[in-house]
Each structure stands twice: as C-alpha cells, then as structure tokens.
Design a protein around this motif. Sequence first.
Motif, PDB file in Angstrom:
ATOM      1  N   GLU A 310       5.755 -51.720 -56.934  1.00 49.34           N
ATOM      2  CA  GLU A 310       4.688 -51.023 -57.650  1.00 49.34           C
ATOM      3  C   GLU A 310       4.011 -49.989 -56.758  1.00 49.34           C
ATOM      4  O   GLU A 310       3.407 -49.035 -57.246  1.00 49.34           O
ATOM      5  CB  GLU A 310       3.661 -52.035 -58.154  1.00 49.34           C
ATOM      6  CG  GLU A 310       4.191 -52.951 -59.256  1.00 49.34           C
ATOM      7  CD  GLU A 310       3.174 -54.007 -59.663  1.00 49.34           C
ATOM      8  OE1 GLU A 310       2.046 -53.981 -59.102  1.00 49.34           O
ATOM      9  OE2 GLU A 310       3.493 -54.850 -60.520  1.00 49.34           O
ATOM     10  N   ASP A 311       4.098 -50.177 -55.458  1.00 53.60           N
ATOM     11  CA  ASP A 311       3.535 -49.215 -54.498  1.00 53.60           C
ATOM     12  C   ASP A 311       4.581 -48.124 -54.267  1.00 53.60           C
ATOM     13  O   ASP A 311       5.712 -48.411 -53.890  1.00 53.60           O
ATOM     14  CB  ASP A 311       3.215 -49.927 -53.186  1.00 53.60           C
ATOM     15  CG  ASP A 311       2.382 -49.066 -52.238  1.00 53.60           C
ATOM     16  OD1 ASP A 311       2.547 -47.829 -52.258  1.00 53.60           O
ATOM     17  OD2 ASP A 311       1.601 -49.635 -51.461  1.00 53.60           O
ATOM     18  N   PRO A 312       4.245 -46.858 -54.495  1.00 52.41           N
ATOM     19  CA  PRO A 312       5.234 -45.777 -54.311  1.00 52.41           C
ATOM     20  C   PRO A 312       5.646 -45.587 -52.856  1.00 52.41           C
ATOM     21  O   PRO A 312       6.669 -44.951 -52.581  1.00 52.41           O
ATOM     22  CB  PRO A 312       4.503 -44.543 -54.846  1.00 52.41           C
ATOM     23  CG  PRO A 312       3.046 -44.864 -54.735  1.00 52.41           C
ATOM     24  CD  PRO A 312       2.952 -46.332 -54.965  1.00 52.41           C
ATOM     25  N   GLN A 313       4.863 -46.114 -51.931  1.00 46.27           N
ATOM     26  CA  GLN A 313       5.208 -46.018 -50.521  1.00 46.27           C
ATOM     27  C   GLN A 313       5.801 -47.333 -50.033  1.00 46.27           C
ATOM     28  O   GLN A 313       5.810 -48.335 -50.741  1.00 46.27           O
ATOM     29  CB  GLN A 313       3.958 -45.661 -49.708  1.00 46.27           C
ATOM     30  CG  GLN A 313       3.359 -44.309 -50.067  1.00 46.27           C
ATOM     31  CD  GLN A 313       2.117 -43.998 -49.253  1.00 46.27           C
ATOM     32  OE1 GLN A 313       1.401 -44.894 -48.838  1.00 46.27           O
ATOM     33  NE2 GLN A 313       1.875 -42.720 -49.017  1.00 46.27           N
ATOM     34  N   SER A 314       6.308 -47.327 -48.817  1.00 47.67           N
ATOM     35  CA  SER A 314       6.836 -48.551 -48.245  1.00 47.67           C
ATOM     36  C   SER A 314       5.748 -49.623 -48.204  1.00 47.67           C
ATOM     37  O   SER A 314       4.596 -49.337 -47.878  1.00 47.67           O
ATOM     38  CB  SER A 314       7.354 -48.298 -46.826  1.00 47.67           C
ATOM     39  OG  SER A 314       8.471 -47.441 -46.838  1.00 47.67           O
ATOM     40  N   SER A 315       6.134 -50.859 -48.543  1.00 48.98           N
ATOM     41  CA  SER A 315       5.141 -51.926 -48.574  1.00 48.98           C
ATOM     42  C   SER A 315       5.829 -53.277 -48.447  1.00 48.98           C
ATOM     43  O   SER A 315       7.041 -53.398 -48.631  1.00 48.98           O
ATOM     44  CB  SER A 315       4.333 -51.886 -49.874  1.00 48.98           C
ATOM     45  OG  SER A 315       5.176 -52.112 -50.990  1.00 48.98           O
TER      46      SER A 315
END
Length: 333
Positions: A310-315
């Motif tokens: 759901e996070d567009p960045q690495s997570s």
Amino acid sequence: MSEVDTTCRITPDKKTHACLVSADALLREALCAAWPSENVDWTFFDNGKAAIGVLLAAPPDILFCSLDLPDMSGLDLAHLFKSENVYSQVPVLLCCGTEDFARTELDWSSLEIDDFLAFPVPQGELCARLDLALRRSERTLDANPLTRLPGNTSIIRYTQGLIDKCVDFGLMYCDVDHFKPFNDKYGFARGDEVLMMTSRILLNTVKAGNFPFSFVGHVGGDDYVAIVPATGAEDICRKIIAAFDGIVPRFYDDDDRRQGGIVSTDRQGILRAFPLMGLSIAVVFNKGGSLRHYGEASHIAMNLKKKAKEDPQSSYVLDRRAPARHAPLPGAG
C-alpha cells in the motif's frame, strides 16, 4: 562401546528411487546394506541394454552402474542417459575397482558421471558418499538458475527445521515492486541485472549481521526470502531497503530517473505511469514456538505483503500480533 550404525541416515519426504546396473552380486549386496529398502526403492539390471529403455521412460532419482557391464561399458550407458537433457541432473555414480585407476585410457575429467565408488569401500564411507550425492543433486535442482540461491524446497526445509526446533526467528518475504513494467520496457537482460542486484543486497546484508544462523533464498521471479534471528529482523529490513533504494535508480535511463518513473503497460495491457522500483518486505516471526508449519508463515506473509504494498515507496511490515499459544505436542514435556 556401543555398535556404530553404518546405514545411511537420509530421511527423504518420499522413498528414493535408486537404480543399479551391474552383474556384480557383491556390489548389489553392498549397496542394499548401505541403503535399506525402508528408505529406497531399488531397481536392478544385469546389463545396459535391458536398463536403458526403462531408465529413459522412468528415470530414477540416482543411478549406479558398473564400469564394466556384460554388453557395454558403464561409461557408454552414462553417456546415453545423460545425453537426454531432461535427465542431465540425475546423479550417476560409476562403480569400479581400485585397480581401474591404473587404466590410462580413462580421462576422468571428461566422463559424464557425477561421482565414482572404488570398491572395496568401508561401509561408513559408502553411506556418506551416497547421501552426499543425493543431497548435492537436490541442491542443484532446487537452486534458482539465475541467482543460484536456494529455491522453494530448501526454503521450506530450512524454515520447518527451525520451527521444529522452536528457534525464534524472523522470516522476511521480499518482493520487488513494479518489476514487471520495468522488465517490459527495458528488457529481460536489464531485468535480470535487477534480480541479481537484489540477491546480492540480501546476501551481503544478512551476512554482515554475523548472526548465529541465517538463510537467503529465491522463491522465483522477483520474490525472495531471508531468515535471521527474530531480534535482528527489523534492523536488517531497514538496511536492505536503504541499499536497494540507493542502487535501483541506476538501472533507469537518465530521463526516467529524472522524472521518477516510467510509462509502461500494466497487467491488463493498459499504458500507465509507474514509479521507480521499490522493495516490500513482510516479516513473520516465530517466537516461543508460535508457528507449527511453514504454511502458517506463508499465509500470514501474504496478508502482510498486501499491507506493505500500500506504500508506494519501499517499506516493511512486521507481524505484531500476539504469538499463538499451542497445546503441547503429544509426548512433549
């Protein structure tokens, strides 16, 4: 002093299918003593011509053949079998006598065999050589052909081994986000470079942790697994993501890197914009024997990965739920 058990200790999930091609009754006796019938289904042939048709129709897990057969050379039999590409990974062990090493016409480096047994062989050594040959073959077949990391069979076996021993660990499922559109635009060669880069980051980061135990595997495609002690998992996640995000922009052309993404087709064939690739990591913990089976970890990770993506960045997302309390196993305590 207690008597030493000199039978092979391999305990596969299913019986191993082994084949011996030899007219030597003593050789058959020695191999059957090392690998008893409760572990192995044996098939025996006295000559090569009788064996080859059956071998190609129903290949064994491991093949033994004498150097000298009544109708042909064991080396010719090995060549006929190994020349079928689909069977090239089946281990072939050549059985010979110690005097055969004096035969100058044998160029051992060019033979299409995986190992040899020079008889007479001490029972303990014979058992070890057989087990090693089969395990070596399993590792070769299981390894990812691109990254050479262990594949699904090794991942499941290693994880289940830790679960059975009630070891506390963090199991990290790592997934490269937006890899497919990158692969579609830049091609498989550059896509493979990304996969290799990801595997190196995982290996190097986990290795640098100097943990008492650790593991890195490649499920397939852009999916990976790493296992470390539970207390070190979150720190490893941070370091993996920092390394990945620092390197991955270099795989893009200048224009795409400046605009922070690419235009490519999605899985429905629709042209759309995608950000730079990222890494989603779902971490499942085994604490205090909370897991009983690898399948439980896989099921939990599927839901966690959805959250991470759901996070567009690495997570990364950690399984924060309270450990399940299981009743003790029968006979435990």
